[in-house]
Design a protein around this motif. Structure first.
Motif, short mmCIF file in Angstrom:
data_model
loop_
_atom_site.label_atom_id
_atom_site.label_comp_id
_atom_site.label_asym_id
_atom_site.label_seq_id
_atom_site.Cartn_x
_atom_site.Cartn_y
_atom_site.Cartn_z
N SER A 19 0.84 -1.21 0.00
CA SER A 19 0.00 0.00 0.00
C SER A 19 0.86 1.25 0.00
O SER A 19 0.53 2.25 -0.65
N ALA A 20 1.99 1.22 0.72
CA ALA A 20 2.88 2.38 0.77
C ALA A 20 3.54 2.63 -0.58
O ALA A 20 3.57 3.77 -1.07
N ILE A 21 4.06 1.57 -1.18
CA ILE A 21 4.75 1.71 -2.47
C ILE A 21 3.77 2.17 -3.56
O ILE A 21 4.12 3.01 -4.41
N LYS A 22 2.54 1.66 -3.53
CA LYS A 22 1.54 2.08 -4.51
C LYS A 22 1.22 3.57 -4.36
O LYS A 22 1.21 4.32 -5.35
N LYS A 23 0.98 4.01 -3.13
CA LYS A 23 0.68 5.42 -2.89
C LYS A 23 1.88 6.30 -3.20
O LYS A 23 1.74 7.42 -3.71
N SER A 31 4.33 10.61 -6.12
CA SER A 31 5.50 11.10 -6.85
C SER A 31 5.09 11.68 -8.20
O SER A 31 5.69 12.66 -8.68
N GLU A 32 4.05 11.11 -8.82
CA GLU A 32 3.50 11.68 -10.05
C GLU A 32 2.81 13.00 -9.75
O GLU A 32 2.99 14.00 -10.47
N GLN A 33 2.01 13.01 -8.69
CA GLN A 33 1.25 14.22 -8.34
C GLN A 33 2.17 15.40 -8.06
O GLN A 33 1.85 16.54 -8.45
#
Length: 240
Positions: free
Chosen positions: A86-90, A95-97
């Motif tokens: 969940s951390a890596i996905k967020k 990082s894109e945002q």
């Protein structure tokens, strides 16, 4: 389920819930802003043409995204290691945002299983993560790998909880803390002073900390010391 499995399950549930319901850099949780100590270190490395950073236990990027933004015009990378999917996905989404995806290198791994390349990083940061490796022996191995992975004049920043206590708020009953390693404060500081012998001390503080959390639907008061340890690798600096 043994003690370690129980702790990991509790840790995963707590953080998954937090990452799902609390937005990065929005007021209302500990994700509100990066750690001040970490951000204060960044100007010390500005003279480098490239800056490589390792964030052990990065979570969703509370510190690593501001670090990447600070150095976004330089070469180098910010490697972010966390064992929670969940951390890596967020982290990827944030990082894109925040337009730093070109700097962020996510790694899904337990801290203890991540192989730190020798002499690779200018800054290694671990905030509230090293107390969650599976044993003191593993802790020692991770610290040794951090030391070997740090360049000359590079910095290690460790923020870790010690003297941890958990108490049921409604009954006053003391319960076993859901932490893998229960360091006593003085023992940890003595250990760090020994293994980082010869490094330059930048910061050492010990501050009390208390917060209300929820364990299996019950209100719990979590208390600890928070040790902040920041040192710079000057051991092998060449002297002209």
């Amino acid at each position: 389920m043994n003690r370690l499995q129980l702790i990991r399950k509790s840790e995963r549930e707590y953080h998954d819930h937090c990452y799902e319901h609390d937005e990065l850099f929005k007021p209302g949780s500990w994700l509100h802003k990066p750690v001040k100590t970490v951000m204060e270190l960044l100007p010390m490395l500005e003279h480098n043409k490239d800056v490589n950073v390792l964030d052990l236990g990065s979570g969703v990027g509370r510190n690593s995204i501001p670090i990447a933004d600070y150095y976004k015009e330089k070469a180098g990378k910010v490697v972010c290691v966390d064992f929670l999917e969940s951390a890596i996905k967020k982290l990827g989404q944030y990082s894109e945002q925040y337009n730093v995806s070109h700097k962020i290198h996510p790694v899904l791994s337990d801290i203890s299983e991540y192989s730190i390349p020798h002499n690779e990083f200018h800054l290694i940061v671990s905030v509230s993560a090293l107390e969650h490796v599976d044993s003191e022996r593993t802790f020692d191995e991770v610290i040794e790998n951090m030391i070997l992975g740090t360049q000359i004049d590079g910095i290690n920043c460790i923020i870790i909880s010690t003297g941890i206590k958990e108490t049921m708020i409604d009954t006053g009953e003391s319960i076993e803390p859901m932490y893998e390693i229960l360091f006593e404060t003085n023992h940890l500081i003595e250990k760090l002073e020994r293994v980082y012998k010869g490094w330059h001390h930048i910061k050492l503080t010990v501050r009390p900390y208390a917060i209300e959390i929820v364990r299996e639907g019950q209100r719990v008061r979590l208390e600890s010391d928070v040790v902040t340890w920041v040192v710079q690798n000057v051991c092998c600096r060449e002297i002209n």
